[in-house]
Structure formats: structure tokens, C-alpha cells
Motif scaffolding. Sequence first.
Motif, PDB file in Angstrom:
ATOM      1  N   ALA A   1       9.508   4.405  -6.194  1.00 41.86           N
ATOM      2  CA  ALA A   1      10.596   4.972  -6.997  1.00 41.86           C
ATOM      3  C   ALA A   1      10.134   5.209  -8.432  1.00 41.86           C
ATOM      4  N   ALA A   2       9.344   4.294  -8.969  1.00 41.54           N
ATOM      5  CA  ALA A   2       8.812   4.480 -10.324  1.00 41.54           C
ATOM      6  C   ALA A   2       7.856   5.677 -10.360  1.00 41.54           C
ATOM      7  N   ARG A   3       7.075   5.819  -9.313  1.00 45.26           N
ATOM      8  CA  ARG A   3       6.147   6.952  -9.219  1.00 45.26           C
ATOM      9  C   ARG A   3       6.928   8.269  -9.179  1.00 45.26           C
ATOM     10  N   ARG A   4       8.011   8.288  -8.399  1.00 45.16           N
ATOM     11  CA  ARG A   4       8.862   9.476  -8.335  1.00 45.16           C
ATOM     12  C   ARG A   4       9.409   9.808  -9.717  1.00 45.16           C
ATOM     13  N   ALA A   5       9.868   8.783 -10.432  1.00 45.64           N
ATOM     14  CA  ALA A   5      10.427   9.007 -11.762  1.00 45.64           C
ATOM     15  C   ALA A   5       9.390   9.606 -12.702  1.00 45.64           C
ATOM     16  N   VAL A   6       8.157   9.119 -12.624  1.00 46.63           N
ATOM     17  CA  VAL A   6       7.085   9.656 -13.473  1.00 46.63           C
ATOM     18  C   VAL A   6       6.787  11.099 -13.082  1.00 46.63           C
ATOM     19  N   LEU A   7       6.655  11.370 -11.777  1.00 51.41           N
ATOM     20  CA  LEU A   7       6.312  12.717 -11.324  1.00 51.41           C
ATOM     21  C   LEU A   7       7.425  13.717 -11.620  1.00 51.41           C
ATOM     22  N   THR A   8       8.673  13.335 -11.376  1.00 52.65           N
ATOM     23  CA  THR A   8       9.766  14.273 -11.630  1.00 52.65           C
ATOM     24  C   THR A   8       9.983  14.448 -13.116  1.00 52.65           C
ATOM     25  N   GLY A   9       9.736  13.396 -13.900  1.00 60.28           N
ATOM     26  CA  GLY A   9       9.858  13.503 -15.347  1.00 60.28           C
ATOM     27  C   GLY A   9       8.794  14.408 -15.936  1.00 60.28           C
ATOM     28  N   ALA A  10       7.639  14.456 -15.304  1.00 65.75           N
ATOM     29  CA  ALA A  10       6.541  15.303 -15.788  1.00 65.75           C
ATOM     30  C   ALA A  10       6.558  16.672 -15.137  1.00 65.75           C
ATOM     31  N   GLY A  11       7.522  16.916 -14.232  1.00 65.78           N
ATOM     32  CA  GLY A  11       7.614  18.214 -13.579  1.00 65.78           C
ATOM     33  C   GLY A  11       6.524  18.466 -12.565  1.00 65.78           C
ATOM     34  N   GLN A  12       5.890  17.399 -12.050  1.00 63.24           N
ATOM     35  CA  GLN A  12       4.784  17.576 -11.111  1.00 63.24           C
ATOM     36  C   GLN A  12       5.197  17.555  -9.661  1.00 63.24           C
ATOM     37  N   MET A  13       6.437  17.176  -9.378  1.00 62.75           N
ATOM     38  CA  MET A  13       6.863  17.071  -7.978  1.00 62.75           C
ATOM     39  C   MET A  13       7.704  18.290  -7.628  1.00 62.75           C
ATOM     40  N   ALA A  14       7.478  18.792  -6.429  1.00 58.34           N
ATOM     41  CA  ALA A  14       8.237  19.950  -5.972  1.00 58.34           C
ATOM     42  C   ALA A  14       9.716  19.601  -5.898  1.00 58.34           C
ATOM     43  N   GLU A  15      10.546  20.563  -6.212  1.00 58.72           N
ATOM     44  CA  GLU A  15      11.983  20.379  -6.110  1.00 58.72           C
ATOM     45  C   GLU A  15      12.389  20.222  -4.665  1.00 58.72           C
ATOM     46  N   ARG A  16      13.385  19.413  -4.417  1.00 61.69           N
ATOM     47  CA  ARG A  16      13.937  19.244  -3.090  1.00 61.69           C
ATOM     48  C   ARG A  16      14.674  20.529  -2.719  1.00 61.69           C
ATOM     49  N   PRO A  17      14.497  21.015  -1.493  1.00 64.97           N
ATOM     50  CA  PRO A  17      15.184  22.239  -1.085  1.00 64.97           C
ATOM     51  C   PRO A  17      16.689  22.039  -1.115  1.00 64.97           C
ATOM     52  N   SER A  18      17.413  23.074  -1.494  1.00 59.97           N
ATOM     53  CA  SER A  18      18.867  22.986  -1.513  1.00 59.97           C
ATOM     54  C   SER A  18      19.403  22.933  -0.093  1.00 59.97           C
ATOM     55  N   GLN A  19      20.506  22.227   0.060  1.00 60.63           N
ATOM     56  CA  GLN A  19      21.074  22.058   1.399  1.00 60.63           C
ATOM     57  C   GLN A  19      22.432  22.692   1.468  1.00 60.63           C
TER      58      GLN A  19
ATOM     59  N   ARG B   1       0.846  -1.195   0.000  1.00 63.60           N
ATOM     60  CA  ARG B   1       0.000   0.000   0.000  1.00 63.60           C
ATOM     61  C   ARG B   1       0.880   1.242   0.000  1.00 63.60           C
ATOM     62  N   ILE B   2       0.693   2.057  -1.006  1.00 59.14           N
ATOM     63  CA  ILE B   2       1.374   3.344  -1.072  1.00 59.14           C
ATOM     64  C   ILE B   2       0.412   4.377  -0.501  1.00 59.14           C
ATOM     65  N   VAL B   3       0.832   5.076   0.550  1.00 62.96           N
ATOM     66  CA  VAL B   3      -0.049   6.057   1.175  1.00 62.96           C
ATOM     67  C   VAL B   3       0.601   7.427   1.305  1.00 62.96           C
ATOM     68  N   GLY B   4       1.841   7.572   0.887  1.00 62.72           N
ATOM     69  CA  GLY B   4       2.523   8.858   0.993  1.00 62.72           C
ATOM     70  C   GLY B   4       3.198   9.216  -0.308  1.00 62.72           C
ATOM     71  N   GLN B   5       3.605  10.474  -0.408  1.00 66.79           N
ATOM     72  CA  GLN B   5       4.335  10.935  -1.583  1.00 66.79           C
ATOM     73  C   GLN B   5       5.739  10.336  -1.587  1.00 66.79           C
ATOM     74  N   PRO B   6       6.245   9.922  -2.742  1.00 67.32           N
ATOM     75  CA  PRO B   6       7.612   9.423  -2.794  1.00 67.32           C
ATOM     76  C   PRO B   6       8.612  10.557  -2.557  1.00 67.32           C
ATOM     77  N   TRP B   7       9.784  10.214  -2.035  1.00 72.94           N
ATOM     78  CA  TRP B   7      10.837  11.216  -1.848  1.00 72.94           C
ATOM     79  C   TRP B   7      11.312  11.679  -3.212  1.00 72.94           C
ATOM     80  N   PRO B   8      11.566  12.968  -3.379  1.00 73.50           N
ATOM     81  CA  PRO B   8      11.883  13.503  -4.701  1.00 73.50           C
ATOM     82  C   PRO B   8      13.280  13.147  -5.203  1.00 73.50           C
ATOM     83  N   GLY B   9      14.167  12.714  -4.353  1.00 69.37           N
ATOM     84  CA  GLY B   9      15.521  12.394  -4.787  1.00 69.37           C
ATOM     85  C   GLY B   9      15.839  10.928  -4.613  1.00 69.37           C
TER      86      GLY B   9
END
Length: 188
Positions: A170-188, A21-29
Amino acid sequence: MIPFLAAAIWGAAAPGASAYRIVGQPWPGRTLSYYSTGGARADAIVDRAARVWNRARVGVRFVRSPTSAAEVLVSGNWTHCRGNAITGYPGPQLSWLHVGSCPSGLMVLITAHEFGHVLGLGHEPRRCALMNPGNISATGAPTRCRPHSLAYWLRHPLQPDDIRGARALAARRAVLTGAGQMAERPSQ
């Protein structure tokens, strides 16, 4: 999108297949930094739980980091042998997980379970998985799994369902980041 492809990407499955069960947003990196607030014993437990996920190669690598740069703060402030965590990527704020005091082997399994929540996995009540809800037994067995010794569960903590779920994230993250739908990870 083709329906069967969408099902594979978003974690849905045919009956009898994966039950994760996926219930949270994937990590962007591809890396997730953590910091343990405990001493040497706690650090060793948390590092071992991180290695559980890293060995499975699920698309996100846990990396120890100084507190000022960590994305996940791991602390132990409960008196019972259990854990709690934020599920999935919480956005730019710091994520956390707490683990109670109990024998070291059980704490490794509980921390690995909580790291599964941090990745975005929910409880899986239908089949044997580290992500089963409820308490891990005194032998380390998740609630829907056959009993084995603690040594067995420390050697085999992740079940196929856990790994499929984390890889689907991880596949979900790849789709979201590839489509530009996921927020960028804050710079550290």
C-alpha cells in the motif's frame, strides 16, 4: 531518496526484521472488487477470506461486486485442496484465482493466501506467515508455523509478516500514484 526510507517503502528490511516478499505490482486503488463463480457455499468462503484481509486494514479493501464489474474472478475448478492466482495488479485485464475443493475452513485459508498473491505478495519461506509456500496442513497451519488447531488458524490467519508486507504494498502504491508512475485504473 534516502536509502533507509527507500528500504521501508519498497519492502526491503534489515536482517531479522520483516521477511515478506513483494513480487507483484500493487493494486492502483484502495478497493479491489471480486466475484465468486460458485454457489452460496463458495460465496461464503470467499467473503470470509476477503474479511480476513479487510480486518487487517492493510490499505486495500476487498469488495464483492457483480461479475461485469469485478477485477478479480474467483473460481473453483480444481479437484485438489490447493489454489493458484495471478500475483499483483495485472493491468487492465481481469485477474483471477482458483481454489480446489476441500473442507470449508481450509478453503478459507487457501483463498486468503491466494488473495495475498493478488495483492502482490510472494511466498515467504523464512518465517511463519500465511504466505508460506507449499500446502497448508490439514490443521490449517502454514508450512513454517507451529501447529495449532484449524479453529486457531481461522481466528489468526494473518501473521505480522503478512500484514507488514501488504502494508508495504500500500505504501508502494501511494508512492507510485503520487509520482504519477502507475497506470490509471480503467473506468468501470
